[in-house]
Design a protein around this motif. Structure first.
Motif, mmCIF file in Angstrom:
data_model
loop_
_atom_site.group_PDB
_atom_site.id
_atom_site.type_symbol
_atom_site.label_atom_id
_atom_site.label_comp_id
_atom_site.label_asym_id
_atom_site.label_seq_id
_atom_site.Cartn_x
_atom_site.Cartn_y
_atom_site.Cartn_z
ATOM 1 N N TYR A 57 0.698 -1.210 0.157
ATOM 2 C CA TYR A 57 -0.101 0.247 0.041
ATOM 3 C C TYR A 57 0.913 1.359 -0.245
ATOM 4 O O TYR A 57 0.358 2.189 -0.581
ATOM 5 N N ARG A 58 1.885 1.350 0.631
ATOM 6 C CA ARG A 58 3.110 2.510 0.829
ATOM 7 C C ARG A 58 3.372 2.661 -0.580
ATOM 8 O O ARG A 58 3.779 3.796 -1.133
ATOM 9 N N LEU A 59 3.892 1.564 -1.321
ATOM 10 C CA LEU A 59 4.316 1.549 -2.681
ATOM 11 C C LEU A 59 3.306 2.234 -3.699
ATOM 12 O O LEU A 59 3.610 3.072 -4.556
ATOM 13 N N LEU A 60 2.235 1.918 -3.630
ATOM 14 C CA LEU A 60 1.273 2.344 -4.320
ATOM 15 C C LEU A 60 0.907 4.042 -3.987
ATOM 16 O O LEU A 60 0.440 4.740 -5.028
ATOM 17 N N GLU A 61 1.230 4.215 -2.596
ATOM 18 C CA GLU A 61 0.947 5.740 -2.290
ATOM 19 C C GLU A 61 2.170 6.595 -3.059
ATOM 20 O O GLU A 61 1.934 7.451 -3.675
ATOM 21 N N ASP A 62 3.400 5.835 -2.893
ATOM 22 C CA ASP A 62 4.565 6.607 -3.547
ATOM 23 C C ASP A 62 4.158 6.721 -5.002
ATOM 24 O O ASP A 62 4.564 7.645 -5.762
ATOM 25 N N GLN A 63 3.596 5.668 -5.934
ATOM 26 C CA GLN A 63 3.308 5.833 -7.103
ATOM 27 C C GLN A 63 2.057 6.772 -7.345
ATOM 28 O O GLN A 63 1.545 7.090 -8.697
ATOM 29 N N GLY A 64 1.542 7.380 -6.378
ATOM 30 C CA GLY A 64 0.321 8.441 -6.391
ATOM 31 C C GLY A 64 -0.912 7.825 -6.795
ATOM 32 O O GLY A 64 -1.783 8.691 -7.242
ATOM 33 N N LEU A 65 -1.041 6.313 -6.783
ATOM 34 C CA LEU A 65 -2.125 5.648 -7.330
ATOM 35 C C LEU A 65 -3.281 5.782 -5.902
ATOM 36 O O LEU A 65 -4.684 5.758 -6.329
ATOM 37 N N VAL A 66 -2.858 5.872 -4.699
ATOM 38 C CA VAL A 66 -3.790 5.784 -3.624
ATOM 39 C C VAL A 66 -3.233 6.639 -2.394
ATOM 40 O O VAL A 66 -2.183 7.180 -2.642
ATOM 41 N N GLU A 67 -4.146 7.278 -1.716
ATOM 42 C CA GLU A 67 -3.790 8.043 -0.590
ATOM 43 C C GLU A 67 -4.418 7.345 0.850
ATOM 44 O O GLU A 67 -5.230 6.909 0.718
ATOM 45 N N ALA A 68 -3.425 7.685 1.802
ATOM 46 C CA ALA A 68 -3.908 7.223 3.018
ATOM 47 C C ALA A 68 -4.497 8.086 3.815
ATOM 48 O O ALA A 68 -4.422 9.238 3.973
ATOM 49 N N LYS A 69 -5.902 7.572 4.400
ATOM 50 C CA LYS A 69 -6.587 8.461 5.179
ATOM 51 C C LYS A 69 -6.558 8.187 6.521
ATOM 52 O O LYS A 69 -6.916 7.006 6.880
ATOM 53 N N PRO A 70 -5.984 8.964 7.831
ATOM 54 C CA PRO A 70 -5.781 8.582 8.919
ATOM 55 C C PRO A 70 -7.091 7.776 9.537
ATOM 56 O O PRO A 70 -8.273 8.265 9.289
ATOM 57 N N GLN A 71 -6.960 6.741 10.229
ATOM 58 C CA GLN A 71 -7.885 6.120 10.863
ATOM 59 C C GLN A 71 -9.092 5.378 10.102
ATOM 60 O O GLN A 71 -10.184 4.868 10.298
ATOM 61 N N SER A 72 -8.904 5.430 8.458
ATOM 62 C CA SER A 72 -9.896 5.135 7.756
ATOM 63 C C SER A 72 -9.226 3.922 6.637
ATOM 64 O O SER A 72 -9.946 3.246 6.246
ATOM 65 N N GLY A 73 -8.183 4.270 6.380
ATOM 66 C CA GLY A 73 -7.599 3.257 5.338
ATOM 67 C C GLY A 73 -6.814 3.755 3.942
ATOM 68 O O GLY A 73 -6.622 4.993 3.943
ATOM 69 N N PHE A 74 -6.729 2.994 2.974
ATOM 70 C CA PHE A 74 -6.229 3.781 1.696
ATOM 71 C C PHE A 74 -7.290 3.784 0.727
ATOM 72 O O PHE A 74 -7.897 2.891 0.402
ATOM 73 N N TYR A 75 -7.313 4.928 0.129
ATOM 74 C CA TYR A 75 -8.497 5.268 -0.885
ATOM 75 C C TYR A 75 -7.771 5.324 -2.426
ATOM 76 O O TYR A 75 -6.500 6.056 -2.524
ATOM 77 N N VAL A 76 -8.306 5.168 -3.486
ATOM 78 C CA VAL A 76 -7.873 5.308 -4.931
ATOM 79 C C VAL A 76 -7.813 6.906 -5.099
ATOM 80 O O VAL A 76 -8.960 7.429 -4.653
ATOM 81 N N ARG A 77 -6.861 7.673 -5.587
ATOM 82 C CA ARG A 77 -6.762 9.117 -5.612
ATOM 83 C C ARG A 77 -7.866 9.361 -6.708
ATOM 84 O O ARG A 77 -7.735 8.750 -7.861
ATOM 85 N N PRO A 78 -8.441 10.637 -6.537
ATOM 86 C CA PRO A 78 -9.342 11.151 -7.550
ATOM 87 C C PRO A 78 -8.722 11.640 -8.851
ATOM 88 O O PRO A 78 -9.518 11.119 -9.802
ATOM 89 N N GLN A 79 -7.625 12.053 -8.782
ATOM 90 C CA GLN A 79 -6.902 12.498 -10.053
ATOM 91 C C GLN A 79 -6.436 11.560 -10.984
ATOM 92 O O GLN A 79 -6.138 12.078 -12.087
ATOM 93 N N ILE A 80 -6.528 10.388 -10.755
ATOM 94 C CA ILE A 80 -6.018 9.652 -11.853
ATOM 95 C C ILE A 80 -6.933 9.390 -12.969
ATOM 96 O O ILE A 80 -6.573 9.078 -14.095
ATOM 97 N N PHE A 81 -8.381 10.202 -12.875
ATOM 98 C CA PHE A 81 -9.217 10.254 -13.780
ATOM 99 C C PHE A 81 -8.620 10.965 -14.750
ATOM 100 O O PHE A 81 -9.093 11.245 -16.093
ATOM 101 N N MET A 82 -7.827 12.076 -14.449
ATOM 102 C CA MET A 82 -7.262 13.186 -15.382
ATOM 103 C C MET A 82 -5.916 12.659 -16.040
ATOM 104 O O MET A 82 -5.497 13.467 -17.009
ATOM 105 N N GLN A 83 -5.630 11.362 -15.926
ATOM 106 C CA GLN A 83 -4.329 10.944 -16.649
ATOM 107 C C GLN A 83 -4.640 11.347 -18.296
ATOM 108 O O GLN A 83 -5.608 11.151 -18.867
#
Ligand SMILES: Cc1ncc(COP(=O)(O)O)c(C=O)c1O
Length: 491
Positions: A57-83
């Motif tokens: 999950y940390r590597l996916l975060e480094d790649q900018g694909l997901v973001e960690a939300k405190p106490q909640s988990g890992f979410y797919v980042r919204p702006q990958i729509f704009m690729q």
């Protein structure tokens, strides 16, 4: 390249998981804004440790694909729509051209070597990503050692210890070489120069991909040869059927290709096309110069096999160097020239006689002691993450018509800007604002790609780099929509 299975046993478990999840994110199974499965759930389902899942999950975060939300988990980042979209197959004019890029290249090298500039121009990995300290340790030891006889000076092939390490290194990539099949050179630049000098002469026509690495074009210029650009697909490389058609009307003396992680396209030729290319050139007795400079920098393990794997009769001359994986300043490369060994050896005598010995010793020792794989592994991780962030930044800050490649290795990105943007103007404006880029026309002998740029992503993605992408995006918008004359008069 056929997609590698995420079950590839050669990878670590967390790498397999990253491959699996990033594929699902790109395919939309996990859509922007959605939460990835919790660590606990995945641990039960996949029977792997929480540490492994968190590492993925940390590597996916480094790649900018997901973001960690405190106490909640890992979410797919919204702006990958704009690729951005990908560029299409190139269609160069298929006539041989004299090359004339040296003067601009000298200006380009002067401008990109300034240390205060954000270095997105030259394709050089950030210094702290390269294992320079270790290599310089081995170099100091080599300088003190008396193990190498000065007679090696008259051995144009280079020291056996390094040739031996290279032969071992290429074996898993489908090629059986002995120490005696390899020659050490002053970087890949000399390797390619020797190969071209061995198989062609001034005035001859050399087929190249379009676009292609400007250094290759510059060598062709220096040798007085002509370049013929062949249509090239941004995902699958040179089009073998187009090459075959063009060969019927042109006396091509050599084909120069980068089958794995092409500079600037980042593409990889599929295995079937590689076999067809070697069969075609063998039939026509045309040598192929394979430039494998980025071949080891695959984001998927293991790296693609060499083109030379398909070579039964010695028509493939494979060249590479340590410039992108160890450090460019040692200037050590190599060539396996197949049936042209003798001619390449003769060319080496006239070109530089022999290659500096302590550098060769240092690299051979580094490879023998096993530090090479570790260094490459780290680079691949950073490059993959930076390329991913760069693609997203382009989607976010550049005009929507902008297109960008999706390299599976290496660290350069090829970007097609809106048709009305002049990349030379962008290059000069960006330099004024402290950012270097490589303008597209450097990558063609035929004055093409005037609205393209190449970006070096061999850097740590930090605020300075992010801001450089914003600056490039703003400048591109301005150049795509210059203020109308009426407005200028009114102001
Ligand atoms: C595709 C390609 N081939 C060859 C070279 C030259 O490599 P070297 O520094 O080993 O001479 C480069 C350098 O950027 C390159 O990108």
């Amino acid at each position: 390249m056929p997609p590698k299975s995420s079950d590839d046993p050669a990878r670590f478990r967390y790498e397999q998981l990253v491959c699996e999840l990033s594929g699902l994110i790109r395919a939309g199974t996990f859509a922007p804004g959605e939460r990835l499965p919790s660590v606990r759930k995945l641990k039960q389902q996949k029977k792997i440790s929480a540490t492994t899942i968190l590492q993925a999950y940390r590597l996916l975060e480094d790649q900018g694909l997901v973001e960690a939300k405190p106490q909640s988990g890992f979410y797919v980042r919204p702006q990958i729509f704009m690729q951005p979209n990908r560029p299409r197959l190139t269609e160069p004019r298929s006539n041989p051209c004299e090359v004339d890029i040296s003067d601009f290249l000298l200006e380009f090298f002067d401008s990109v070597s300034c240390s205060s500039i954000v270095p997105l121009g030259a394709a050089i990995p950030a210094g702290d990503l390269l294992p320079r300290e270790k290599i310089y340790g081995f170099l100091a030891a080599a300088a003190r050692s008396k193990a190498v006889d000065p007679k090696h000076y008259v051995c144009p092939r280079g020291i056996r210890a390094l040739r031996h390490q290279i032969a071992r290194r290429v074996y898993p990539r489908g090629v059986n070489l002995t120490d005696d099949d390899i020659m050490i050179t002053c970087g890949a630049t000399e390797a390619i120069t020797l190969c071209l000098s061995a198989v062609a002469k001034a005035g001859d026509v050399i087929a190249v991909e379009s676009p292609t690495y400007f250094g290759t074009l510059q060598i062709i210029e220096c040798l007085g040869m002509r370049a013929l650009e062949i249509p090239t697909c941004p995902t699958e490389g040179i089009q073998v059927t187009s090459l075959e058609r063009i060969m019927q009307h042109n006396d091509i003396k050599a084909v120069l290709v980068q089958p794995s992680f092409h500079n600037p396209l980042g593409c990889v030729m599929p295995e079937a096309d590689r076999a067809d290319l070697v069969a075609l050139c063998t039939r026509h007795q045309v040598p192929i110069i394979e430039d494998d400079l980025y071949g080891e920098l695959s984001f998927e393990a293991p790296p693609p096999d060499l083109l030379k794997k398909h070579d039964r009769d010695g028509w493939v001359l494979t060249c590479s160097s340590f410039s992108k994986t160890l450090t460019p300043e040692l200037r050590i490369g190599w060539v396996a020239p197949g049936r042209f060994f003798r001619q390449v050896q003769r060319a080496k005598l006239g070109h530089s006689l022999a290659t500096a010995i302590p550098q060769q010793q240092a690299i051979a020792e580094f490879m023998r002691k096993g530090g090479y794989d570790h260094a490459i592994r780290r680079m691949r991780r950073v490059f993959c993450a930076s390329l991913s962030r760069a693609i997203q930044a382009i989607g976010e800050w550049f005009p929507p018509e902008t297109k960008a490649t999706r390299p599976l290795g290496g660290f350069v990105l090829w970007v097609e800007l809106p048709a009305e943007v002049n990349a030379m103007c962008l290059y000069r404006e960006a330099l004024d604002r402290g950012v270097s880029i490589a303008p597209g026309r450097l990558f063609s002998a035929d004055d093409q790609y005037n609205n393209h740029i190449r970006l070096n992503c061999g850097v740590h993605w930090d605020t300075r780099v992010e801001n450089a992408f914003k600056t490039l995006g703003h400048l591109t918008h301005e150049l795509a929509n210059p203020p109308s004359e009426d407005l200028l008069v009114a102001n």
